[in-house]
Design a protein around this motif. Structure first.
Motif, PDB file in Angstrom:
ATOM      1  N   VAL A  14       0.898  -0.935  -0.280  1.00 36.48           N
ATOM      2  CA  VAL A  14       0.110   0.074   0.358  1.00 36.48           C
ATOM      3  C   VAL A  14       0.755   0.663   0.325  1.00 36.48           C
ATOM      4  O   VAL A  14       2.255   1.192   0.225  1.00 36.48           O
ATOM      5  CB  VAL A  14      -0.837   0.158   0.916  1.00 36.48           C
ATOM      6  CG1 VAL A  14      -0.429   0.390   2.630  1.00 36.48           C
ATOM      7  CG2 VAL A  14      -2.008   1.217   1.112  1.00 36.48           C
ATOM      8  N   VAL A  15       0.401   2.544   0.120  1.00 35.37           N
ATOM      9  CA  VAL A  15       1.167   3.460  -0.389  1.00 35.37           C
ATOM     10  C   VAL A  15       0.586   4.291   0.460  1.00 35.37           C
ATOM     11  O   VAL A  15      -0.396   4.641   0.583  1.00 35.37           O
ATOM     12  CB  VAL A  15       1.419   4.443  -2.167  1.00 35.37           C
ATOM     13  CG1 VAL A  15       2.066   6.017  -1.612  1.00 35.37           C
ATOM     14  CG2 VAL A  15       2.048   3.293  -3.109  1.00 35.37           C
ATOM     15  N   LEU A  16       0.853   4.632   1.274  1.00 31.30           N
ATOM     16  CA  LEU A  16       0.276   5.692   2.574  1.00 31.30           C
ATOM     17  C   LEU A  16       0.922   7.527   2.219  1.00 31.30           C
ATOM     18  O   LEU A  16       1.962   7.469   1.622  1.00 31.30           O
ATOM     19  CB  LEU A  16       0.419   5.566   4.095  1.00 31.30           C
ATOM     20  CG  LEU A  16       0.139   6.648   4.880  1.00 31.30           C
ATOM     21  CD1 LEU A  16      -1.645   7.073   5.013  1.00 31.30           C
ATOM     22  CD2 LEU A  16       0.750   6.415   6.195  1.00 31.30           C
ATOM     23  N   MET A  17      -0.436   8.818   1.373  1.00 29.38           N
ATOM     24  CA  MET A  17      -0.108   9.710   1.193  1.00 29.38           C
ATOM     25  C   MET A  17       0.130  10.893   2.351  1.00 29.38           C
ATOM     26  O   MET A  17      -0.726  10.445   3.357  1.00 29.38           O
ATOM     27  CB  MET A  17      -0.477  10.112   0.166  1.00 29.38           C
ATOM     28  CG  MET A  17       0.286   9.481  -1.492  1.00 29.38           C
ATOM     29  SD  MET A  17      -0.735   9.601  -2.796  1.00 29.38           S
ATOM     30  CE  MET A  17      -1.914   8.545  -3.068  1.00 29.38           C
ATOM     31  N   GLU A  44       5.606   8.040  15.176  1.00 31.76           N
ATOM     32  CA  GLU A  44       5.048   7.675  14.326  1.00 31.76           C
ATOM     33  C   GLU A  44       5.985   6.698  13.936  1.00 31.76           C
ATOM     34  O   GLU A  44       6.876   6.730  14.347  1.00 31.76           O
ATOM     35  CB  GLU A  44       5.044   8.618  13.305  1.00 31.76           C
ATOM     36  CG  GLU A  44       4.456  10.249  13.304  1.00 31.76           C
ATOM     37  CD  GLU A  44       4.590  11.459  12.969  1.00 31.76           C
ATOM     38  OE1 GLU A  44       5.436  11.036  11.983  1.00 31.76           O
ATOM     39  OE2 GLU A  44       4.460  12.412  13.201  1.00 31.76           O
ATOM     40  N   PHE A  45       5.307   5.785  12.803  1.00 34.71           N
ATOM     41  CA  PHE A  45       6.362   5.106  12.410  1.00 34.71           C
ATOM     42  C   PHE A  45       5.980   4.679  10.448  1.00 34.71           C
ATOM     43  O   PHE A  45       5.182   5.686  10.388  1.00 34.71           O
ATOM     44  CB  PHE A  45       5.666   3.102  12.759  1.00 34.71           C
ATOM     45  CG  PHE A  45       4.507   3.151  12.349  1.00 34.71           C
ATOM     46  CD1 PHE A  45       3.992   2.849  10.763  1.00 34.71           C
ATOM     47  CD2 PHE A  45       2.847   2.928  13.011  1.00 34.71           C
ATOM     48  CE1 PHE A  45       2.967   2.186  10.751  1.00 34.71           C
ATOM     49  CE2 PHE A  45       1.519   2.960  12.564  1.00 34.71           C
ATOM     50  CZ  PHE A  45       1.722   2.588  11.724  1.00 34.71           C
ATOM     51  N   GLY A  46       6.849   4.479   9.907  1.00 33.24           N
ATOM     52  CA  GLY A  46       7.423   4.456   8.521  1.00 33.24           C
ATOM     53  C   GLY A  46       6.585   3.518   7.763  1.00 33.24           C
ATOM     54  O   GLY A  46       6.281   2.132   8.118  1.00 33.24           O
ATOM     55  N   ILE A  47       5.688   3.668   6.932  1.00 35.60           N
ATOM     56  CA  ILE A  47       4.967   2.727   5.757  1.00 35.60           C
ATOM     57  C   ILE A  47       5.394   2.603   4.247  1.00 35.60           C
ATOM     58  O   ILE A  47       5.589   3.869   4.407  1.00 35.60           O
ATOM     59  CB  ILE A  47       3.085   2.860   6.299  1.00 35.60           C
ATOM     60  CG1 ILE A  47       2.555   2.704   7.639  1.00 35.60           C
ATOM     61  CG2 ILE A  47       2.509   2.616   4.141  1.00 35.60           C
ATOM     62  CD1 ILE A  47       1.170   3.001   7.198  1.00 35.60           C
ATOM     63  N   ILE A  48       5.830   1.539   3.675  1.00 36.00           N
ATOM     64  CA  ILE A  48       6.839   1.956   3.054  1.00 36.00           C
ATOM     65  C   ILE A  48       6.701   0.455   1.704  1.00 36.00           C
ATOM     66  O   ILE A  48       5.985  -0.167   2.381  1.00 36.00           O
ATOM     67  CB  ILE A  48       8.119   1.508   3.278  1.00 36.00           C
ATOM     68  CG1 ILE A  48       9.499   2.466   1.955  1.00 36.00           C
ATOM     69  CG2 ILE A  48       8.384   0.305   3.699  1.00 36.00           C
ATOM     70  CD1 ILE A  48      10.589   2.816   2.107  1.00 36.00           C
ATOM     71  N   LEU A  49       5.794   1.139   0.267  1.00 33.24           N
ATOM     72  CA  LEU A  49       5.517   0.222  -0.848  1.00 33.24           C
ATOM     73  C   LEU A  49       6.545  -0.991  -0.288  1.00 33.24           C
ATOM     74  O   LEU A  49       7.825  -0.882  -0.864  1.00 33.24           O
ATOM     75  CB  LEU A  49       5.140   0.206  -1.842  1.00 33.24           C
ATOM     76  CG  LEU A  49       4.928  -0.191  -3.074  1.00 33.24           C
ATOM     77  CD1 LEU A  49       3.659  -0.786  -2.479  1.00 33.24           C
ATOM     78  CD2 LEU A  49       4.786   0.657  -4.335  1.00 33.24           C
ATOM     79  N   ALA A  50       5.891  -2.242   0.121  1.00 33.07           N
ATOM     80  CA  ALA A  50       6.965  -3.860  -0.660  1.00 33.07           C
ATOM     81  C   ALA A  50       5.866  -4.559  -1.105  1.00 33.07           C
ATOM     82  O   ALA A  50       4.808  -4.841  -1.186  1.00 33.07           O
ATOM     83  CB  ALA A  50       7.249  -4.525   0.734  1.00 33.07           C
ATOM     84  N   ALA A  51       6.177  -4.775  -2.539  1.00 31.03           N
ATOM     85  CA  ALA A  51       5.856  -5.653  -4.344  1.00 31.03           C
ATOM     86  C   ALA A  51       6.898  -6.462  -4.714  1.00 31.03           C
ATOM     87  O   ALA A  51       8.270  -5.770  -4.673  1.00 31.03           O
ATOM     88  CB  ALA A  51       4.982  -4.823  -4.085  1.00 31.03           C
ATOM     89  N   ASN A  52       5.933  -6.661  -4.954  1.00 30.57           N
ATOM     90  CA  ASN A  52       7.194  -8.370  -5.697  1.00 30.57           C
ATOM     91  C   ASN A  52       8.913  -7.984  -4.824  1.00 30.57           C
ATOM     92  O   ASN A  52       9.682  -8.521  -5.251  1.00 30.57           O
ATOM     93  CB  ASN A  52       7.186  -7.683  -7.092  1.00 30.57           C
ATOM     94  CG  ASN A  52       6.371  -7.558  -7.234  1.00 30.57           C
ATOM     95  OD1 ASN A  52       5.410  -8.258  -7.898  1.00 30.57           O
ATOM     96  ND2 ASN A  52       5.678  -5.918  -8.177  1.00 30.57           N
ATOM     97  N   GLN A  53       8.267  -8.579  -3.821  1.00 32.67           N
ATOM     98  CA  GLN A  53       9.858  -8.520  -2.832  1.00 32.67           C
ATOM     99  C   GLN A  53      10.704  -8.178  -3.202  1.00 32.67           C
ATOM    100  O   GLN A  53      12.536  -7.994  -2.470  1.00 32.67           O
ATOM    101  CB  GLN A  53      10.341 -10.350  -3.463  1.00 32.67           C
ATOM    102  CG  GLN A  53       9.737 -11.591  -3.092  1.00 32.67           C
ATOM    103  CD  GLN A  53      10.267 -13.464  -2.903  1.00 32.67           C
ATOM    104  OE1 GLN A  53      10.864 -12.782  -4.626  1.00 32.67           O
ATOM    105  NE2 GLN A  53      10.001 -13.971  -2.956  1.00 32.67           N
ATOM    106  N   ALA A  54      10.366  -6.692  -3.061  1.00 33.35           N
ATOM    107  CA  ALA A  54      11.374  -5.129  -3.105  1.00 33.35           C
ATOM    108  C   ALA A  54      10.663  -4.184  -2.774  1.00 33.35           C
ATOM    109  O   ALA A  54       9.373  -3.961  -2.424  1.00 33.35           O
ATOM    110  CB  ALA A  54      11.701  -4.930  -4.051  1.00 33.35           C
ATOM    111  N   MET A  55      11.178  -3.985  -1.550  1.00 26.74           N
ATOM    112  CA  MET A  55      10.624  -2.529  -0.530  1.00 26.74           C
ATOM    113  C   MET A  55      10.971  -0.962  -1.378  1.00 26.74           C
ATOM    114  O   MET A  55      12.209  -0.588  -2.057  1.00 26.74           O
ATOM    115  CB  MET A  55      11.421  -2.156   0.153  1.00 26.74           C
ATOM    116  CG  MET A  55      11.228  -2.005   1.515  1.00 26.74           C
ATOM    117  SD  MET A  55      11.657  -1.947   2.782  1.00 26.74           S
ATOM    118  CE  MET A  55      10.754  -3.408   2.944  1.00 26.74           C
ATOM    119  N   ALA A  56      10.040  -0.343  -1.716  1.00 30.36           N
ATOM    120  CA  ALA A  56      10.410   0.966  -2.075  1.00 30.36           C
ATOM    121  C   ALA A  56      11.622   1.841  -2.036  1.00 30.36           C
ATOM    122  O   ALA A  56      11.811   1.560  -0.227  1.00 30.36           O
ATOM    123  CB  ALA A  56       9.218   1.396  -2.238  1.00 30.36           C
TER     124      ALA A  56
END
Length: 202
Positions: A14-17, A44-56
């Motif tokens: 997911v991408v949080l904005m 606060e904590f960080g939300i970061i996109l993780a898709a296809n076994q890779a992290m943004a």
């Protein structure tokens, strides 16, 4: 708020904005531990996109606005709000959950464009009415620097597009990108509504 350069991380598909709300259901033991720490220390904590076994490389911090529900088995529902965009410089795997060494990313100064904002708000109002069957009630002047983010968060924008918006450091550029997306999306919405109306009459 003083923000730390070392924060807990929650990799998600997911991408949080900034300015956008995101409800989360916390059930994994490591993330129950992480959320407990964030609540105790008011961080606060960080939300970061993780898709296809890779992290943004770029993510957004999440502030826990409130607890929605505690379950008897330790699970928790929380409501978070996106706050600050960051770049992940180093992934740390020293605890039960990930942490990151990060740097916060500033926008270029925003110069208000009345015409662009009017076009953006008008298009989004039409999309919102068709998507949710009710008017958009928010004041577009509320935190003008995150308007494009908050609009995109309410639209079915593709993950890759959301991530691209998050990485843009110009609100004007983000607004232009969201405008172009809505110009392609609105005719599809209108066509779907017409098809539903025909099906109802038949």
């Amino acid at each position: 708020m003083t923000r730390s350069s070392r924060i807990p991380l929650f990799p998600l598909d997911v991408v949080l904005m900034p300015g956008a709300e995101l409800p989360l259901h916390i059930f994994e033991p490591r993330y129950k531990l992480m959320i407990g720490r964030c609540l105790d220390e008011k961080i606060e904590f960080g939300i970061i996109l993780a898709a296809n076994q890779a992290m943004a490389a770029v993510g957004c911090t999440a502030e826990i606005a409130r607890k929605i529900r505690d379950y008897s088995d330790g699970r928790t529902d929380i409501l978070t709000v996106g706050r600050a965009v960051f770049r992940l410089n180093e992934l740390l795997d020293e605890k039960d959950y990930y942490e990151g060494m990060i740097e916060y990313l500033d926008d270029t100064p925003y110069v208000h464009d009345e015409g662009q904002q009017a076009q953006l708000v008008q298009l989004f109002a039409k999309c919102h009415e068709l998507l949710f069957a009710r008017p958009w009630a928010e004041d577009p002047q509320t935190d003008a620097a995150t308007l494009a983010y908050r609009i995109a968060a309410l639209l079915p924008v593709e993950l890759e597009k959301r991530q691209a918006l998050l990485e843009m450091r110009s609100e004007r550029e983000r607004r232009e990108s969201v405008l172009r997306w809505m110009e392609r999306f609105l005719p599809k919405l209108i066509a779907q509504q017409k098809a539903r109306d025909r099906a109802t009459r038949n």
